[in-house]
Enzyme design. Structure first.
Site, PDB file in Angstrom:
ATOM      1  N   LYS A  17       1.253  -1.109   0.142  1.00 39.28           N
ATOM      2  CA  LYS A  17      -0.097   0.075   0.087  1.00 39.28           C
ATOM      3  C   LYS A  17       1.028   1.261   0.136  1.00 39.28           C
ATOM      4  O   LYS A  17       0.491   2.240  -1.044  1.00 39.28           O
ATOM      5  CB  LYS A  17      -0.762   0.067   1.266  1.00 39.28           C
ATOM      6  CG  LYS A  17      -1.876  -0.723   1.317  1.00 39.28           C
ATOM      7  CD  LYS A  17      -2.935  -0.293   2.590  1.00 39.28           C
ATOM      8  CE  LYS A  17      -2.614  -0.373   3.696  1.00 39.28           C
ATOM      9  NZ  LYS A  17      -1.897  -1.677   4.417  1.00 39.28           N
ATOM     10  N   GLY A  18       1.954   1.279   0.818  1.00 32.85           N
ATOM     11  CA  GLY A  18       2.807   2.346   0.732  1.00 32.85           C
ATOM     12  C   GLY A  18       3.415   2.825  -0.167  1.00 32.85           C
ATOM     13  O   GLY A  18       3.518   3.921  -0.952  1.00 32.85           O
ATOM     14  N   ILE A  19       3.760   1.528  -1.061  1.00 33.57           N
ATOM     15  CA  ILE A  19       4.297   1.818  -2.475  1.00 33.57           C
ATOM     16  C   ILE A  19       3.450   2.379  -3.545  1.00 33.57           C
ATOM     17  O   ILE A  19       3.668   3.241  -4.177  1.00 33.57           O
ATOM     18  CB  ILE A  19       5.105   0.609  -3.002  1.00 33.57           C
ATOM     19  CG1 ILE A  19       6.100   0.061  -2.015  1.00 33.57           C
ATOM     20  CG2 ILE A  19       5.806   0.800  -4.497  1.00 33.57           C
ATOM     21  CD1 ILE A  19       7.612   0.823  -2.096  1.00 33.57           C
ATOM     22  N   ASP A 148      -9.737  -5.610   9.753  1.00 31.99           N
ATOM     23  CA  ASP A 148      -9.004  -5.621  11.205  1.00 31.99           C
ATOM     24  C   ASP A 148      -9.892  -4.761  12.056  1.00 31.99           C
ATOM     25  O   ASP A 148     -10.615  -3.766  11.818  1.00 31.99           O
ATOM     26  CB  ASP A 148      -7.751  -4.822  11.135  1.00 31.99           C
ATOM     27  CG  ASP A 148      -6.723  -5.532  10.236  1.00 31.99           C
ATOM     28  OD1 ASP A 148      -6.774  -6.870  10.031  1.00 31.99           O
ATOM     29  OD2 ASP A 148      -5.510  -4.805  10.004  1.00 31.99           O
ATOM     30  N   GLU A 150      -8.993  -3.219  14.383  1.00 32.11           N
ATOM     31  CA  GLU A 150      -8.240  -1.762  14.843  1.00 32.11           C
ATOM     32  C   GLU A 150      -8.522  -0.842  13.719  1.00 32.11           C
ATOM     33  O   GLU A 150      -8.840   0.374  14.105  1.00 32.11           O
ATOM     34  CB  GLU A 150      -6.880  -1.823  14.944  1.00 32.11           C
ATOM     35  CG  GLU A 150      -6.214  -2.471  16.190  1.00 32.11           C
ATOM     36  CD  GLU A 150      -6.189  -4.041  16.177  1.00 32.11           C
ATOM     37  OE1 GLU A 150      -6.709  -4.547  15.115  1.00 32.11           O
ATOM     38  OE2 GLU A 150      -5.692  -4.695  17.075  1.00 32.11           O
ATOM     39  N   THR A 188     -10.428 -14.576  -8.053  1.00 29.65           N
ATOM     40  CA  THR A 188     -11.097 -13.073  -7.857  1.00 29.65           C
ATOM     41  C   THR A 188     -11.718 -13.151  -6.497  1.00 29.65           C
ATOM     42  O   THR A 188     -11.882 -12.103  -6.043  1.00 29.65           O
ATOM     43  CB  THR A 188     -11.752 -12.552  -8.991  1.00 29.65           C
ATOM     44  OG1 THR A 188     -13.008 -13.491  -8.990  1.00 29.65           O
ATOM     45  CG2 THR A 188     -11.060 -12.641 -10.397  1.00 29.65           C
ATOM     46  N   CYS A 383      25.548   5.373  12.691  1.00 26.74           N
ATOM     47  CA  CYS A 383      25.180   5.452  14.084  1.00 26.74           C
ATOM     48  C   CYS A 383      25.933   4.467  14.981  1.00 26.74           C
ATOM     49  O   CYS A 383      27.203   4.866  15.360  1.00 26.74           O
ATOM     50  CB  CYS A 383      23.627   5.526  14.148  1.00 26.74           C
ATOM     51  SG  CYS A 383      23.069   6.224  15.609  1.00 26.74           S
ATOM     52  N   LEU A 384      25.255   3.382  15.428  1.00 21.94           N
ATOM     53  CA  LEU A 384      26.013   2.516  16.372  1.00 21.94           C
ATOM     54  C   LEU A 384      27.425   2.031  15.578  1.00 21.94           C
ATOM     55  O   LEU A 384      28.396   1.754  16.136  1.00 21.94           O
ATOM     56  CB  LEU A 384      25.034   1.411  16.478  1.00 21.94           C
ATOM     57  CG  LEU A 384      25.839   0.064  17.227  1.00 21.94           C
ATOM     58  CD1 LEU A 384      26.327   0.313  18.481  1.00 21.94           C
ATOM     59  CD2 LEU A 384      24.976  -1.189  17.236  1.00 21.94           C
ATOM     60  N   GLU A 407      27.118   2.120  27.472  1.00 25.01           N
ATOM     61  CA  GLU A 407      25.570   1.433  27.185  1.00 25.01           C
ATOM     62  C   GLU A 407      25.847  -0.099  27.384  1.00 25.01           C
ATOM     63  O   GLU A 407      25.032  -0.805  27.986  1.00 25.01           O
ATOM     64  CB  GLU A 407      25.382   1.737  25.764  1.00 25.01           C
ATOM     65  CG  GLU A 407      23.962   1.049  25.461  1.00 25.01           C
ATOM     66  CD  GLU A 407      23.398   1.010  23.962  1.00 25.01           C
ATOM     67  OE1 GLU A 407      24.133   2.102  23.089  1.00 25.01           O
ATOM     68  OE2 GLU A 407      22.258   0.799  23.619  1.00 25.01           O
ATOM     69  N   HIS A 509      21.919   9.280  10.688  1.00 26.95           N
ATOM     70  CA  HIS A 509      21.450   8.106   9.758  1.00 26.95           C
ATOM     71  C   HIS A 509      21.502   8.801   8.325  1.00 26.95           C
ATOM     72  O   HIS A 509      20.352   9.111   7.861  1.00 26.95           O
ATOM     73  CB  HIS A 509      20.147   7.544  10.238  1.00 26.95           C
ATOM     74  CG  HIS A 509      20.065   6.752  11.468  1.00 26.95           C
ATOM     75  ND1 HIS A 509      20.568   5.457  11.340  1.00 26.95           N
ATOM     76  CD2 HIS A 509      20.212   7.182  12.754  1.00 26.95           C
ATOM     77  CE1 HIS A 509      20.650   4.885  12.620  1.00 26.95           C
ATOM     78  NE2 HIS A 509      20.284   5.774  13.466  1.00 26.95           N
ATOM     79  N   GLU A 511      21.015   7.449   5.480  1.00 30.54           N
ATOM     80  CA  GLU A 511      20.123   6.424   4.695  1.00 30.54           C
ATOM     81  C   GLU A 511      18.783   7.062   4.547  1.00 30.54           C
ATOM     82  O   GLU A 511      18.113   6.934   3.692  1.00 30.54           O
ATOM     83  CB  GLU A 511      20.157   5.090   5.311  1.00 30.54           C
ATOM     84  CG  GLU A 511      19.394   4.665   6.598  1.00 30.54           C
ATOM     85  CD  GLU A 511      20.269   4.952   7.727  1.00 30.54           C
ATOM     86  OE1 GLU A 511      21.418   5.721   7.351  1.00 30.54           O
ATOM     87  OE2 GLU A 511      19.892   4.485   8.769  1.00 30.54           O
TER      88      GLU A 511
HETATM   89  N1  GLN Z   1      22.407   2.250  20.733  1.00 27.03           N
HETATM   90  C1  GLN Z   1      23.176   3.705  20.141  1.00 27.03           C
HETATM   91  C2  GLN Z   1      22.692   4.657  20.833  1.00 27.03           C
HETATM   92  O1  GLN Z   1      21.625   4.602  21.466  1.00 27.03           O
HETATM   93  C3  GLN Z   1      23.018   3.524  18.619  1.00 27.03           C
HETATM   94  C4  GLN Z   1      21.745   3.826  18.117  1.00 27.03           C
HETATM   95  C5  GLN Z   1      21.651   3.847  16.695  1.00 27.03           C
HETATM   96  O2  GLN Z   1      22.495   3.052  16.150  1.00 27.03           O
HETATM   97  N2  GLN Z   1      20.535   4.355  16.210  1.00 27.03           N
HETATM   98  O3  GLN Z   1      23.218   5.712  20.838  1.00 27.03           O
END
Ligand code: GLN
Length: 559
Positions: A17-19, A148, A150, A188, A383-384, A407, A509, A511
């Site tokens: 649906k999103g596409i 559904d 919901e 169908t 990120c991580l 962490e 991020h 991406e």
């Molecule tokens: N767990 C890490 C943090 O909270 C990295 C989070 C992530 O990669 N989005 O900073």
């Protein structure tokens, strides 16, 4: 008032649906209309921020810091415009605002009910977005599948919307027409039932987008039309395609945008069909790559591809920019721990460690970074992926064997990654996430600055932990270049290794910002570095086994 197209889904989930909503948005935008898209999710969570990627896939973060459904990523990529917090509404948000009003006494003694209070609140969110975006066409996608429990209040709100604005509301229903092998034909009945289910709650579908493995014969379309009470031209086949980016073309060929324009009585501003020249050129590059490379993604949810949706798409865009297919090798970080980096990453052209939460698999990710750094394999950390790159550098280059993130190891003496954002005045209360777009200043001449071709960029964040400034000086003096800093705050956003072919990791991020017409510069250059490594290794003997394929070859048609 904006014209409203309501997109619902029937028979099964994951029909795309999103596409479909995003593709319709692209087609209408290409005809000169101002378009906006909104996702209404029937679940009770306030947002998907707290949901596991196993349950919900990727959390798509907007510039204004909302944690939203991954379909919003499709909207941004297809329609090439940024969405905000108001583009994703959940039942949780609706009830939350109603219940706080109820506690304040705003309902003046009345009984608070699904109809009209919940339905009014749903309609209010739609009208308010129409107004702020000044859209000509407002596409509203209803999450879940018709039937559904919901989604009932949402569908009821849509029924009322149609009653209130007869000429301005159109229902597009995405459904499945399965091929049954034993019978040797398509069926169908599921579509008939799902359209009937909509009718029972007072909604007549106007257009049916029928997902099917093979093209639908005119007999089948006529039969569906008759039983579902729509004109035959409103039964549009959404035949499976190799890449999701081919879907707009399929819908256009099926007459979707023409039909929507005429059914809604939209002023047809286009003298010509929608201008899809640039889009088609992009699709051509995706489906006809000239070369290929292989990138390993070392993550934790590698069998849940939806968890890495935007990364997969960013590689499709970056691949197209390099006229290359990017094959993704999914590697579980815990497998790197048990089987070793050489066995799993030995012959890849690049390694990426994506974002992630929690401790499981961390040591495998660190081992993957070490392998990339020592063997000169292009490395991209997200990120991580930047945090583990920093830990790896601290352990194996600087020599702090116990280096870690607070962490994962609060007892470590060298917490090179720590909770800093609150101290730096980024988040309000200690420990909350740094979310949404922040400006980042780039160091001149760095790998990052060269890729972006800019001195300042804006990127989206979603994390709690940061590179610990206490150790920044020592790490930098040993060769970890800190080439990106948060504007106005003492926070490191990018690290890179100048004497490595391509080693770059970011706290944000990237991406989330990559689009077909605007591939992310870091993904683009990472893929280029991977191609160079492959060429150096294999010479010109490399070939692309099949012409029609892409990084996302595995995601048949519409995720
Ligand atoms: N767990 C890490 C943090 O909270 C990295 C989070 C992530 O990669 N989005 O900073």
């Amino acid at each position: 008032m904006a014209k409203i197209v309501v997109v619902t889904g029937g028979v099964v989930s994951s029909l795309g649906k999103g596409i479909a909503a995003a593709s319709l948005g692209l087609l209408l935008k290409s005809r000169g209309f101002r378009v906006t898209t909104q996702k209404l999710d029937p679940y009770l969570n306030i947002d998907p921020g707290t949901m596991s990627p196993f349950q919900h896939g990727e959390v798509f973060v907007t510039d204004d810091g909302a944690e939203t459904d991954l379909d919003l990523g499709h909207y941004e990529r297809f329609i090439h415009q940024s969405v905000t917090r108001s583009h994703n509404v959940t039942a949780g948000q609706i009830y939350d605002s109603i219940l706080s009003r109820e506690r304040r006494g705003d309902y003046l003694g009345r009984t608070v009910q699904v109809i009209p209070h919940v339905t009014d609140e749903i309609k209010k969110r739609i009208h308010s977005l129409s107004l702020t975006t000044q859209a000509d066409v407002h596409i509203v996608e209803i999450g879940g599948t018709v039937g559904d429990i919901e989604s009932l209040p949402f569908l009821e709100a849509m029924r009322q919307l149609k009653l209130e604005h007869r000429k301005d509301v159109l229902f597009v229903h995405v459904t499945l027409v399965p091929f049954i092998k034993a019978a040797g034909e398509v069926k169908t009945k599921p579509t008939q039932h799902s359209v009937k289910e909509l009718r029972e709650i007072g909604i007549q579908a106007d257009i049916l987008l029928c997902r099917s493995e093979t093209p639908l014969s005119s007999d089948v379309r006529e039969k569906i039309a008759l039983f579902c009470n729509v004109p035959t031209e409103a039964v549009i086949a959404a035949t499976d395609v190799g890449s999701i980016y081919e879907v707009p073309g399929v819908f256009h060929d099926g007459g979707l945008d023409d039909l929507v324009v005429s059914m809604l009585g939209l002023p047809d501003r286009s003298v010509q069909p929608p201008d899809l020249t640039a889009w088609n050129e992009f699709v051509r590059r995706v489906t006809r790559p000239e070369k290929q490379c292989e990138i390993a993604i070392v993550g934790k949810y590698t069998h849940v591809r939806d968890a890495y949706k935007s990364i997969i798409e960013a590689f499709v865009h970056a691949g197209a920019a390099n006229r290359s297919r990017v094959n993704l090798r999914w590697v579980e970080s815990t497998d790197v721990e048990s089987r070793g980096a050489t066995a799993l990453l030995g012959d890849v052209d690049g390694i990426l460690v994506p974002g992630g939460f929690g401790e499981r698999g961390i040591e495998g990710k660190i081992a993957a970074v070490q392998y990339a750094r020592e063997k000169n394999v292009p490395y991209f950390g997200l990120c991580l992926g930047m945090q583990v790159a920093t830990i790896e550098f601290a352990r194996h280059v600087v020599g702090w064997a116990d280096a870690n993130s607070s962490e994962f190891d609060p007892a470590s003496e060298h917490k090179v990654i720590d909770l800093l954002a609150d101290q730096a005045g980024v988040t309000e209360k200690g420990g909350t996430m740094r979310l949404g777009a922040y400006k980042c200043a780039l160091r001149e001449g760095s790998l990052a600055a060269r890729a972006y071709g800019a001195r300042e960029v804006s990127e989206r964040h979603r994390h709690r932990y940061e590179l610990n400034n206490r150790y920044a000086q020592q790490l930098a003096s040993r060769g970890l270049a800190m080439s990106g800093k948060c504007v106005g705050r003492e926070l490191v956003e990018i690290v890179e290794l100048p004497d490595h072919p391509w080693f770059l990791a970011v706290q944000f991020h990237p991406e989330l910002r990559s689009r077909p017409h605007d591939p992310h510069p870091l993904f683009r250059d990472f893929v280029r570095a991977a191609l160079e490594r492959r060429a150096a290794r294999l010479g010109n003997n490399d070939y692309v086994p099949s012409a029609v394929a892409s990084a996302a070859a595995e995601e048949t048609s519409q995720a």
